[in-house]
Design a protein around this motif. Structure first.
Motif, mmCIF file in Angstrom:
data_model
loop_
_atom_site.group_PDB
_atom_site.id
_atom_site.type_symbol
_atom_site.label_atom_id
_atom_site.label_comp_id
_atom_site.label_asym_id
_atom_site.label_seq_id
_atom_site.Cartn_x
_atom_site.Cartn_y
_atom_site.Cartn_z
ATOM 1 N N ASN A 43 57.276 37.604 45.113
ATOM 2 C CA ASN A 43 56.537 37.847 46.361
ATOM 3 C C ASN A 43 57.112 39.008 47.151
ATOM 4 N N GLU A 44 58.348 39.392 46.830
ATOM 5 C CA GLU A 44 58.967 40.525 47.512
ATOM 6 C C GLU A 44 58.527 41.861 46.924
ATOM 7 N N CYS A 88 53.697 50.713 50.246
ATOM 8 C CA CYS A 88 53.987 50.806 48.817
ATOM 9 C C CYS A 88 52.805 50.464 47.929
ATOM 10 N N LEU A 89 51.660 50.134 48.500
ATOM 11 C CA LEU A 89 50.551 49.714 47.662
ATOM 12 C C LEU A 89 49.978 50.861 46.845
ATOM 13 N N GLU A 103 50.576 42.733 44.194
ATOM 14 C CA GLU A 103 50.386 41.433 43.567
ATOM 15 C C GLU A 103 50.908 41.463 42.127
ATOM 16 N N VAL A 104 51.685 40.466 41.756
ATOM 17 C CA VAL A 104 52.240 40.368 40.412
ATOM 18 C C VAL A 104 51.584 39.190 39.689
ATOM 19 N N GLU A 131 46.320 47.854 42.667
ATOM 20 C CA GLU A 131 47.265 47.241 43.584
ATOM 21 C C GLU A 131 47.823 45.951 42.992
ATOM 22 N N ASP A 132 47.950 45.924 41.671
ATOM 23 C CA ASP A 132 48.534 44.754 41.028
ATOM 24 C C ASP A 132 49.348 45.192 39.830
ATOM 25 N N LEU A 133 50.215 44.313 39.378
ATOM 26 C CA LEU A 133 51.073 44.566 38.233
ATOM 27 C C LEU A 133 51.083 43.320 37.367
#
Length: 342
Positions: A59-60, A24-25, A64-65, A34-36
């Protein structure tokens, strides 16, 4: 200015069903990040965020959030408009403003509904109990002035509810006919009302509990009886996150629904999470009391808020905050939630 929150707990002992999110990355269509980045305002209607952050639910999410904390809805609007954030948990009316401005984003989940109480001095509350809408005239006759009522800025969710109460339920021509309005952030209201600066306010939890447990102050009305099932805050997400049936968007909504279930079924645990994240004098005891309030009504299904979103959108447009009416069909993306619960 926003403050980046600490890195999330590794797993916080959370147990969850397998989400089937392998690979899903690359879920952002046309975007190799690869982050939000998710923005939030630390108000009680955003309970799902407090759970998701403190219990490690973020974390699910398969990327990376990063969390950014803001002090007000308008500050989030500015950050979202300038593409500093990808998602936000905040009021539905600021979401309408962003969509009206051309931002490609939508509501994926509701957070809360019916989330305010109108509180005031015992004098004002007693007059309201006896005279209803004529209480304001009676108050002016007794004091020589109109009651001063605290509320956030024009077009905010509580402002819309307050206007609906004054104009539709009590029958006045406009908000400022029977009252005077002071624009104050929610955290300032308890002090302002206790000092005599305000005679009343429309306020969310936990501040409503703080005020009504103070001698000399009472609740006049609950917003769920004024504008039944009205939305308060939402999960608002940029289309770059949702494009291509994004597994990131699906995971966000899954974890949001999981947090809603915890808040509704394990209020003691939810109160601990809320106190941990909010801080600012909100301890576990206060957080737990506030959850019992009628103004703490946590949901995820965005379809539930569709009809009242249309009504709110009319008010927001009439105030000039949006050029067009941004109704539910334009604002809400039901597909992600429907796919999650099917």
């Amino acid at each position: 200015m926003p403050q980046t929150r600490r890195q999330y707990l590794a797993s916080a002992g959370a147990t969850t069903a397998a989400l089937g999110l392998s690979g899903c990355l690359s879920s952002f269509e046309g975007d190799d990040r690869e982050d939000l980045t998710l923005a939030y305002v630390p108000i009680y209607p955003n309970m799902q965020h407090f759970v998701m952050e403190d219990a490690g639910y973020y974390n699910e999410i398969p990327i990376e959030v990063t969390i950014e904390r803001f002090n007000s809805g308008p500050a989030v609007v500015q950050a979202f408009a300038s593409d500093e954030v990808d998602a936000a948990i905040f009021g539905i009316t600021p979401s309408m403003v962003l969509v009206d401005q051309g931002k490609d984003a939508s509501v994926l989940a509701a957070n809360s509904q019916n989330g305010f109480k109108i509180v005031g001095t015992t004098q004002l509350a007693s007059l309201y109990d006896e005279h209803g809408g004529d209480a304001f005239v009676q108050f002016e006759d007794e004091t020589g002035r109109q009651p001063q009522i605290g509320a956030p800025p024009d077009g905010s969710v509580p402002d819309v509810v307050l206007r609906f109460w004054i104009e539709e339920r009590l029958g006045f021509d406009e908000l400022l006919g029977p009252i005077r309005k002071s624009q104050l952030p929610p955290a300032r209201v308890p002090q302002a009302i206790e000092s005599g600066e305000l005679d009343g306010a429309i306020i969310q939890e936990p501040f409503a509990t703080i005020i009504t447990e103070t001698d000399g102050f009472e609740a006049l009305a609950w917003s769920g009886e004024i504008m039944t099932d009205h939305p308060v805050t939402v999960l608002f997400v940029h289309d770059r996150v949702t494009d291509g049936e994004s597994a990131v968007a699906r995971a966000l909504v899954e974890q949001h629904a999981r947090a809603t279930e915890l808040a509704n079924n394990q209020p003691d645990v939810a109160a601990e999470h809320a106190a941990s994240v909010i801080g600012d004098g909100v301890d576990v005891t206060l957080a737990r009391e506030a959850i019992e309030s009628a103004a703490s009504d946590f949901i995820s299904d965005p379809t539930v808020i569709a009809d009242q979103s249309d009504q709110m959108a009319e008010y927001v447009a009439s105030l000039g905050n949006t050029d067009e009416v941004v109704g539910a069909d334009r604002l809400i993306n039901r597909t992600v939630y429907e796919n999650v619960v099917e």
